[in-house]
Structures are given as structure tokens and as C-alpha cells.
Design an enzyme around this catalytic site. Structure first.
Site, PDB file in Angstrom:
ATOM      1  N   LYS A 281       0.838  -1.195   0.000  1.00  0.00           N
ATOM      2  CA  LYS A 281       0.000   0.000   0.000  1.00  0.00           C
ATOM      3  C   LYS A 281       0.873   1.246   0.000  1.00  0.00           C
ATOM      4  CE  LYS A 281      -3.975  -1.812   2.577  1.00  0.00           C
ATOM      5  NZ  LYS A 281      -4.964  -1.626   1.496  1.00  0.00           N
ATOM      6  N   ARG A 355     -10.364 -11.442   1.862  1.00  0.00           N
ATOM      7  CA  ARG A 355     -11.240 -12.471   1.296  1.00  0.00           C
ATOM      8  C   ARG A 355     -10.611 -13.865   1.380  1.00  0.00           C
ATOM      9  NH1 ARG A 355     -11.412  -9.258  -4.257  1.00  0.00           N
ATOM     10  NH2 ARG A 355     -11.107  -7.611  -2.731  1.00  0.00           N
TER      11      ARG A 355
HETATM   12  N1  BES Z   1      -8.074  -3.675   4.183  1.00  0.00           N
HETATM   13  C1  BES Z   1      -8.227  -3.322   2.825  1.00  0.00           C
HETATM   14  C2  BES Z   1      -9.512  -2.562   2.551  1.00  0.00           C
HETATM   15  C3  BES Z   1      -9.472  -1.097   2.832  1.00  0.00           C
HETATM   16  C4  BES Z   1      -8.738  -0.235   2.017  1.00  0.00           C
HETATM   17  C5  BES Z   1     -10.221  -0.560   3.830  1.00  0.00           C
HETATM   18  C6  BES Z   1      -8.738   1.122   2.275  1.00  0.00           C
HETATM   19  C7  BES Z   1     -10.228   0.783   4.071  1.00  0.00           C
HETATM   20  C8  BES Z   1      -9.489   1.634   3.289  1.00  0.00           C
HETATM   21  C9  BES Z   1      -8.227  -4.578   1.954  1.00  0.00           C
HETATM   22  O1  BES Z   1      -7.456  -5.616   2.403  1.00  0.00           O
HETATM   23  C10 BES Z   1      -7.672  -4.158   0.647  1.00  0.00           C
HETATM   24  O2  BES Z   1      -6.539  -3.817   0.609  1.00  0.00           O
HETATM   25  N2  BES Z   1      -8.484  -4.198  -0.399  1.00  0.00           N
HETATM   26  C11 BES Z   1      -8.072  -3.776  -1.671  1.00  0.00           C
HETATM   27  C12 BES Z   1      -8.622  -4.731  -2.687  1.00  0.00           C
HETATM   28  C13 BES Z   1      -8.072  -4.551  -4.078  1.00  0.00           C
HETATM   29  C14 BES Z   1      -6.613  -4.929  -4.113  1.00  0.00           C
HETATM   30  C15 BES Z   1      -8.869  -5.405  -5.024  1.00  0.00           C
HETATM   31  C16 BES Z   1      -8.599  -2.365  -1.905  1.00  0.00           C
HETATM   32  O3  BES Z   1      -9.721  -2.073  -1.502  1.00  0.00           O
HETATM   33  O4  BES Z   1      -7.864  -1.552  -2.445  1.00  0.00           O
HETATM   34 MG    MG Z   2      -5.462  -5.463   1.785  1.00  0.00          MG
END
Ligand code: BES
Ligand code: MG
Ligand code: ZN
Length: 501
Positions: A281, A355
Site C-alpha cells: 500500500k 477475502r
Molecule cells: N483492508 C483493505 C480494505 C481497505 C482499504 C479498507 C482502504 C479501508 C481503506 C483490503 O485488504 C484491501 O486492501 N483491499 C483492496 C482490494 C483490491 C486490491 C482489489 C482495496 O480495496 O484496495
Molecule cells: Mg489489503
């Protein structure tokens, strides 16, 4: 925070604040002229001169050492009674707590009867005061240094609900007891979630869950790394590969399988910190990702509440818990893993990790032959982008279950909004060299994440998924929450289970 009910005719000592509700275009509660005749005169003058109208959350306050109930009496506007609903009172209680904090008022007395009206009956009002006063007063300050010999004081410390409705005493006491347990649960969830990633990992969350189980006399089983390997929980193991602490599947169980209302399984995402893994991230706001175990926190805390309330149900809470990091032997994009239910997954993006762990836990619920499964997860940034912090996304395979959850959300203020789960979205997650991809491309991310989960729900089982990415964290102070974890889900689940048929 302690909330107690007292009768208006009881003997009592002076509080620090005495608060009376006032409806715009209404009348000052008649009890005020009996209890505080001086203040009642002042209030009448202030009202007749239009200096206070009773607009929602408008405040008029008077300090007078000679008052009987408290040295400061506060009139708070509730808006017009025709528009008055639980959400208005929740915000008003938030305001009252803010005033009490400002004044360092430890004991707050409320003329409860003056807060009933419109769509809020006396018992609702008692419940809302109990719940919101405790949520609004919360702060996660255990790591703040303190001056020696100066014990920390939180304000307010106690709420005294004054009522003249003697005949309703039992109902009100019951409501206070229920909401006290719920508030305690929400605060426990917040405490778990606000812990930083260097403290809160799978072993630590397991310890906290075990402690809770002991205190509430519920059963607790924790599947550790070797057990997860034996069970072939490929999702949990793969995500945790980059962590230096072992993963866990935490299982709390309340009640017995033989209760007629069937078993309800609650599954909560427990990523104690989400760096994204190799698909890392951006640095900005990454610190927030300690809240990626908000689902697990909500599930664990809900089991404590359900036990406190002695609900006549069988509830199993499952919290798959890992850290998504790059420290040890992290997953690579493109890795193909095999999940607990036998399906293979190509991990195109290691940041879509929630997931993967939920999938194993969802499939594992088959063991309990549940009548319904609810999962709760900070799953997609896209859900937060869609609803902001105003609603959780809800998707699932059973419209009746979804309707029940939405209703519980309307009652508690933890609102949910449904998104479709059409088969047409399935194409986006079909695998190339595997059964499934773990991401569904640029569009419809909240939906394709849920489509993925659906592949792991035991057959013919009612299931609903809650995406709380937007609702689990308050970016700034809110009427019922400090900046930080909100504990969303606990109120929702408890109300759902309180009315479970
Ligand atoms: N924990 C995150 C979701 C999230 C992201 C919550 C930002 C709150 C703020 C999750 O594990 C994630 O990283 N999801 C990705 C999925 C994508 C790679 C398909 C996302 O939402 O960017
Ligand atoms: Mg994630
Ligand atoms: Zn995550």
C-alpha cells in the site's frame, strides 16, 4: 460509565449537571417548576424573548449554587417533536456528554421524561442515554503519559436518569441493563481495534479472546498454525506467510447446538495489520490499517454481549487472524494457493487478503450446520469510497436475512445499504490457471469481493456479508465516537440476535 434510574420522588444528593430536554414550540416539562422553580422562571423568560427556541442541540445553561439538583442546569433543544426520532436523541446525548466533559462534570442528572416524544418512547430514551453516554465518553488513552500522583479522570462518570413514571420502572431497568451490556461490547471492540500493530497480533488477539471467554463463561477454541496446516486452510496460511507471528482461527461459542432457533455463525476479518504485502500500500494513511481487524473485534465483542444478555441462541463467532506483511516469506502476486474447501486461487494482488482468510473461515462454518452466516470485514476501499462513513455495504444470498440486518441497522443507527450480487459479476473473478482470481479488476470491487466470498459459503446456507471499510473508523470526533475505531457491528449484531426468531 454507570447509568442508574431513580424516581423523581427519591432522596438524592446534588449532581454536577442537571439536563432537561425541550421541544421547539413545546412546553417546558412540568417537573421543572416543581424541582427547580427559580430556573423554570428564567427559562420561561428566555423562551418568551426568543433567546432559546429549542432547535436541535441548542443549549441554554444556568449556574446557580442554590439550585437543588445540580449547580448547573442545562436546557437542550430537541427540535420539533414531529421530527423527533432516535437519531436526534443520540446526537443530543453526544452533545450532553461533550458539555459534561468541558465542565468536568462527573455526575450528570437527566430529566428522562423530558426526552420522550415523537418517535422516541421513554424506554428508547433510557436505552439511548445508557448507550451513547458511554460510547461518547470513551477515549483510547492508555499509552498517554500521566503526571505522577495524578490519577486520570474521565467525565462524565455517572448518569442518573430521573423519571416520574413509576409504573415503567421495570421496563426501563431492563433497557438500561441491555444497553449497558451492548455499550461494554462496543468499547471492548474499540479497545481491541485501536491497539497498534506492534502490540495486536494473532497471538495477542487470541489471548484477549480467551480472557473474554473465561470472564463470560463461553467456550473458546483457537486453531493455531499446525492445526491450520492439518486442516489445509490455504488462505489463512498464505496471507500470514509474510508475518513473523503465527496465524490463528479464533472460535468463540455461546449456547448449545440444540436450541430450536438454529445456529448463527458470525465471521470477522482479523487482519491485525494490512501493509498490502508485496502489492504494498502507499505510505499515506497506512497507519490506519491497524483497524483491518475491525470485523474480528466486532465478532469477539458481540459474543461477550450475547453471553451477558443470556440470549436463548447458539452463536459461534469465528475470527481468522493474521498479519499481512512482507517480513518472512510473503506471497508473490500470481501464487496459486489451495483453500480449505478445495478451490484453487491465483493471488493476483496480495492486498486483497481479507477475502482469502474469510474464505477459509466461511467454509469451516459448515461444521456447525448454521441456519445463517454473517460476515463482517473492512474488505474494500471502494466500499468506503461509495458510502463514506454513513453506511456499511451489505450483500448476500438471502433477501430475508439481508432485510433483517438492514432493519437492525435502522434501529441502532448502524445503517447498511445493499449492493447486488448478480451472477454476471462472476466472470470477473474466474481464474486463468486456477478456479478463481482473488481480485475482479478495476470496477465493482465491493461486489466482486463478495462474489469471491460466496464461492466459500456452505451450500444452501443463508449468508450476508457486511463491508465496514468506511464505517469502522472515525477520521474525526463524532457524537458517539472519538477519532479511531467505532466498534461498528456490535450494536447491529446484538439487536439482530435480540430479535432472532
Ligand atoms: N483492508 C483493505 C480494505 C481497505 C482499504 C479498507 C482502504 C479501508 C481503506 C483490503 O485488504 C484491501 O486492501 N483491499 C483492496 C482490494 C483490491 C486490491 C482489489 C482495496 O480495496 O484496495
Ligand atoms: Mg489489503
Ligand atoms: Zn485488508
Amino acid at each position: 460509565m454507570k447509568t442508574v434510574l431513580s424516581s423523581i420522588s427519591s432522596k438524592r444528593s446534588k449532581a454536577d449537571l442537571f439536563v432537561v430536554g425541550y421541544f421547539e414550540k413545546g412546553k417546558l416539562a412540568k417537573e421543572v417548576s416543581q424541582l427547580e422553580p427559580e430556573f423554570a422562571k428564567q427559562a420561561a423568560a428566555v423562551l418568551s424573548q426568543g433567546r432559546f427556541e429549542g432547535k436541535h442541540n441548542q443549549i441554554f445553561s444556568n449556574f446557580n449554587e442554590n439550585s437543588h439538583e445540580a449547580s448547573e442546569i442545562v436546557l437542550i433543544g430537541l427540535g420539533q417533536s414531529k421530527n423527533y426520532e432516535p437519531a436526534c436523541l443520540r446526537k443530543a446525548v453526544g452533545k450532553i456528554v461533550a458539555v459534561a466533559k468541558e465542565r468536568k462534570a462527573a455526575g450528570v442528572r437527566i430529566l428522562l421524561d423530558s426526552f420522550a416524544g415523537g418517535k422516541v418512547n421513554l424506554s428508547d430514551a433510557a436505552g439511548i442515554f445508557t448507550e451513547i453516554s458511554s460510547l461518547a465518553a470513551y477515549d483510547f488513552d492508555k499509552y498517554k503519559s500521566r503526571k505522577e500522583g495524578k490519577p486520570k479522570k474521565n467525565y462524565p462518570q455517572a448518569i442518573d436518569l430521573l423519571s416520574a413514571q413509576k409504573s415503567q420502572g421495570k421496563t426501563l431497568e431492563k433497557q438500561i441493563q441491555i444497553e449497558t451490556a451492548i455499550a461494554e461490547g462496543v468499547l471492548l471492540a474499540r479497545d481491541l481495534i485501536n491497539e497498534p500493530g506492534n502490540i495486536m497480533n494473532a497471538p495477542e488477539l487470541s489471548r484477549r479472546a480467551r480472557d473474554l471467554a473465561q470472564r463470560k463463561k463461553i467456550s473458546c477454541k483457537i486453531l493455531g498454525e499446525s492445526e491450520l496446516k492439518r486442516l489445509k486452510m490455504g488462505g489463512l496460511l498464505a496471507v500470514n506467510q509474510g508475518a513473523t507471528t503465527p496465524p490463528a482461527l479464533i472460535i468463540l461459542e455461546y449456547g448449545s447446538r440444540f436450541k430450536s432457533k438454529g445456529t448463527v455463525c458470525l465471521v470477522g476479518k482479523g487482519v491485525t495489520f494490512d501493509t498490502g504485502g508485496i502489492s504494498i500500500k502507499p505510505a499515506k494513511d497506512m497507519e490506519k490499517m491497524k483497524y483491518d481487524m475491525s470485523g474480528a473485534g466486532a465478532v469477539i465483542a458481540t459474543l461477550g454481549v450475547v453471553a451477558d444478555l443470556k440470549l436463548p441462541l447458539h452463536v459461534v463467532g469465528l475470527a481468522p487472524t493474521v498479519e499481512n506483511n512482507v517480513a518472512a516469506n510473503p506471497q508473490r502476486p500470481g501464487d496459486i494457493i489451495r483453500m480449505y474447501n478445495g478451490k484453487s486461487v491465483e493471488v493476483l494482488n496480495t492486498d486483497a487478503e481479507g477475502r482469502l482468510i474469510l474464505a477459509d473461515a466461511l467454509a469451516y462454518t459448515a461444521l456447525y450446520k448454521p441456519r445463517a452466516i454473517l460476515d463482517i470485514a473492512t474488505l474494500t476501499g471502494m466500499c468506503a469510497a461509495t458510502f463514506s462513513d454513513k453506511a456499511s455495504g451489505i450483500l448476500g444470498n438471502d433477501e430475508r436475512l439481508i432485510a433483517k440486518v438492514i432493519k437492525a441497522g435502522e434501529q441502532t443507527g448502524e445503517r447498511c445499504w445493499q449492493l447486488p450480487l448478480w451472477e454476471a459479476y462472476g466472470d470477473q473473478i474466474k481464474g486463468h490457471h486456477s478456479d478463481l482470481y482473488n481480485i475482479g479488476g478495476a470496477y465493482g470491487g465491493t461486489i466482486t469481493a463478495a462474489m469471491f466470498l460466496k464461492e466459500f459459503v456452505p451450500e444452501k446456507t443463508a449468508w450476508a456479508h457486511l463491508d465496514i471499510a468506511g464505517t469502522a473508523w472515525a477520521d474525526s470526533v463524532r457524537y458517539d465516537s472519538a477519532k479511531g475505531a467505532t466498534g461498528v457491528g456490535v450494536r447491529l449484531f446484538t439487536h439482530l440476535l435480540l430479535n432472532w426468531k
